[in-house]
Design a protein around this motif. Sequence first.
Motif, PDB file in Angstrom:
ATOM      1  N   THR A   2       0.842  -1.184   0.000  1.00 12.08           N
ATOM      2  CA  THR A   2       0.000   0.000   0.000  1.00 12.08           C
ATOM      3  C   THR A   2       0.878   1.234   0.000  1.00 12.08           C
ATOM      4  OG1 THR A   2      -1.839   1.099   1.143  1.00 12.08           O
ATOM      5  CG2 THR A   2      -0.114   0.129   2.524  1.00 12.08           C
ATOM      6  N   THR A   3       0.302   2.363  -0.357  1.00  9.52           N
ATOM      7  CA  THR A   3       1.069   3.608  -0.340  1.00  9.52           C
ATOM      8  C   THR A   3       1.255   4.060   1.105  1.00  9.52           C
ATOM      9  OG1 THR A   3       0.120   4.258  -2.469  1.00  9.52           O
ATOM     10  CG2 THR A   3       1.182   5.977  -1.166  1.00  9.52           C
ATOM     11  N   PRO A   4       2.486   4.242   1.571  1.00  6.62           N
ATOM     12  CA  PRO A   4       2.696   4.718   2.941  1.00  6.62           C
ATOM     13  C   PRO A   4       1.921   6.006   3.196  1.00  6.62           C
ATOM     14  CG  PRO A   4       4.766   3.988   1.997  1.00  6.62           C
ATOM     15  CD  PRO A   4       3.755   3.977   0.878  1.00  6.62           C
ATOM     16  N   THR A   5       1.381   6.109   4.398  1.00  6.90           N
ATOM     17  CA  THR A   5       0.562   7.270   4.758  1.00  6.90           C
ATOM     18  C   THR A   5       1.036   7.838   6.086  1.00  6.90           C
ATOM     19  OG1 THR A   5      -1.369   6.340   3.623  1.00  6.90           O
ATOM     20  CG2 THR A   5      -1.775   8.074   5.246  1.00  6.90           C
ATOM     21  N   LEU A   6       1.319   9.138   6.093  1.00 13.04           N
ATOM     22  CA  LEU A   6       1.731   9.825   7.318  1.00 13.04           C
ATOM     23  C   LEU A   6       0.547  10.594   7.885  1.00 13.04           C
ATOM     24  CD1 LEU A   6       4.145  10.679   9.221  1.00 13.04           C
ATOM     25  CD2 LEU A   6       4.184  12.800   7.868  1.00 13.04           C
ATOM     26  N   PHE A   7       0.213  10.315   9.133  1.00 12.98           N
ATOM     27  CA  PHE A   7      -0.816  11.058   9.855  1.00 12.98           C
ATOM     28  C   PHE A   7      -0.095  12.170  10.616  1.00 12.98           C
ATOM     29  CE2 PHE A   7      -2.161   6.783   9.117  1.00 12.98           C
ATOM     30  CZ  PHE A   7      -3.495   6.872   8.790  1.00 12.98           C
ATOM     31  N   TYR A   8      -0.333  13.413  10.173  1.00 13.65           N
ATOM     32  CA  TYR A   8       0.405  14.552  10.732  1.00 13.65           C
ATOM     33  C   TYR A   8      -0.537  15.458  11.514  1.00 13.65           C
ATOM     34  CZ  TYR A   8      -1.557  17.410   6.922  1.00 13.65           C
ATOM     35  OH  TYR A   8      -2.409  18.070   6.066  1.00 13.65           O
ATOM     36  N   GLU A  53      -1.146  10.498  19.829  1.00 10.33           N
ATOM     37  CA  GLU A  53      -0.213  11.549  19.444  1.00 10.33           C
ATOM     38  C   GLU A  53       0.142  11.405  17.970  1.00 10.33           C
ATOM     39  OE1 GLU A  53       3.179  11.124  21.970  1.00 10.33           O
ATOM     40  OE2 GLU A  53       2.179  11.982  23.731  1.00 10.33           O
ATOM     41  N   THR A  54       0.592  12.500  17.381  1.00  5.89           N
ATOM     42  CA  THR A  54       1.136  12.445  16.024  1.00  5.89           C
ATOM     43  C   THR A  54       2.638  12.656  16.112  1.00  5.89           C
ATOM     44  OG1 THR A  54       0.762  14.819  15.690  1.00  5.89           O
ATOM     45  CG2 THR A  54      -0.981  13.298  14.937  1.00  5.89           C
ATOM     46  N   PRO A  55       3.386  12.167  15.094  1.00  9.09           N
ATOM     47  CA  PRO A  55       2.907  11.510  13.885  1.00  9.09           C
ATOM     48  C   PRO A  55       2.714  10.003  14.067  1.00  9.09           C
ATOM     49  CG  PRO A  55       5.275  11.765  13.771  1.00  9.09           C
ATOM     50  CD  PRO A  55       4.845  12.414  15.064  1.00  9.09           C
ATOM     51  N   THR A  56       1.981   9.418  13.106  1.00 11.05           N
ATOM     52  CA  THR A  56       1.905   7.975  12.927  1.00 11.05           C
ATOM     53  C   THR A  56       2.139   7.710  11.449  1.00 11.05           C
ATOM     54  OG1 THR A  56       0.316   7.678  14.735  1.00 11.05           O
ATOM     55  CG2 THR A  56       0.441   5.918  13.094  1.00 11.05           C
ATOM     56  N   LEU A  57       2.879   6.669  11.145  1.00  7.67           N
ATOM     57  CA  LEU A  57       3.129   6.289   9.758  1.00  7.67           C
ATOM     58  C   LEU A  57       2.551   4.905   9.508  1.00  7.67           C
ATOM     59  CD1 LEU A  57       4.652   6.922   7.025  1.00  7.67           C
ATOM     60  CD2 LEU A  57       6.516   5.517   7.961  1.00  7.67           C
ATOM     61  N   MET A  58       1.717   4.788   8.467  1.00  5.03           N
ATOM     62  CA  MET A  58       1.321   3.471   7.971  1.00  5.03           C
ATOM     63  C   MET A  58       2.291   3.116   6.852  1.00  5.03           C
ATOM     64  SD  MET A  58      -2.338   2.073   6.483  1.00  5.03           S
ATOM     65  CE  MET A  58      -2.245   2.996   4.929  1.00  5.03           C
ATOM     66  N   ASP A  59       3.059   2.048   7.040  1.00  2.00           N
ATOM     67  CA  ASP A  59       4.096   1.723   6.066  1.00  2.00           C
ATOM     68  C   ASP A  59       3.529   0.956   4.868  1.00  2.00           C
ATOM     69  OD1 ASP A  59       3.809  -0.957   6.790  1.00  2.00           O
ATOM     70  OD2 ASP A  59       5.639  -1.005   7.996  1.00  2.00           O
ATOM     71  N   ALA A  60       4.407   0.559   3.965  1.00  2.00           N
ATOM     72  CA  ALA A  60       3.980  -0.090   2.717  1.00  2.00           C
ATOM     73  C   ALA A  60       3.324  -1.440   2.958  1.00  2.00           C
ATOM     74  CB  ALA A  60       5.178  -0.251   1.790  1.00  2.00           C
ATOM     75  N   GLN A  61       3.556  -2.045   4.126  1.00  2.00           N
ATOM     76  CA  GLN A  61       2.923  -3.314   4.458  1.00  2.00           C
ATOM     77  C   GLN A  61       1.637  -3.138   5.258  1.00  2.00           C
ATOM     78  OE1 GLN A  61       6.466  -2.896   4.861  1.00  2.00           O
ATOM     79  NE2 GLN A  61       6.471  -3.715   2.773  1.00  2.00           N
ATOM     80  N   GLY A  62       1.265  -1.884   5.524  1.00  2.00           N
ATOM     81  CA  GLY A  62       0.055  -1.616   6.279  1.00  2.00           C
ATOM     82  C   GLY A  62       0.247  -1.620   7.779  1.00  2.00           C
ATOM     83  N   ASN A  63       1.502  -1.678   8.236  1.00  2.00           N
ATOM     84  CA  ASN A  63       1.785  -1.631   9.667  1.00  2.00           C
ATOM     85  C   ASN A  63       1.834  -0.176  10.134  1.00  2.00           C
ATOM     86  OD1 ASN A  63       2.268  -4.508   9.817  1.00  2.00           O
ATOM     87  ND2 ASN A  63       4.214  -4.107   8.779  1.00  2.00           N
TER      88      ASN A  63
END
Length: 231
Positions: A2-8, A53-63
Amino acid sequence: MTTPTLFYGVPSGCSFGSIVALEWLGQPYRLSRIEMPEVVTSDAYRQINPVGETPTLMDAQGNFLSESMAILNHIGALGIERKLGFAQGTRDFDRLNQQLAYLNTSYFGAFAPLWHALEGVDESDRPALVRYGTEQVRHVHQELEAMLGERPWLLGEHRTVADAYVSGIARWSKYHKVLNVEDFPNLQRLYNQLEADPAVRFAHAIERQAPAQSAGGFRGHVTLEEVLAQR
């Protein structure tokens, strides 16, 4: 994959530095805007970050990965060819980890009393918090000024994820108006260099919800609800 997603976090979150690092990395990523304190403390957000708290990153594997230091080390490992990070076990990796640890504890923590003073404390407590916070912020600026010296970037000749991280925290001095960065010429030089960087200008525009020009990796925004629906 998946496309990595940063929650900022906004406004003025330290996750700003992770946006800058992702821009420097140049690989595809998405962003998810998290309003503070309303959304960041919600039950929905705690599904991906129990600490709220932020940030959180969803990586390419969905973790999901939280904490700025961990996220920046993750990005750095992906950007070794760009010298954003270094292979674990090397002297350069240790130096980077040491710098990130200082920024994540001493430098970040120095601002805690000032943030606390803004968050509805008793009026009688505010002056002491501001006084203590001001002393701490000046102290860590003196330390970081000495660490930087005449080097162009925090670790030397090349920018790393540590420089990305400091770009998000350094602006807090101006926000709280507790010192003049011009009193620290080495840091002023670094801050000027960062503020002129396209990735930093991009991150500022993203926070302001203004038109933002990415270096190419940004794939748009996604809502927290959309991410949770896909889990």
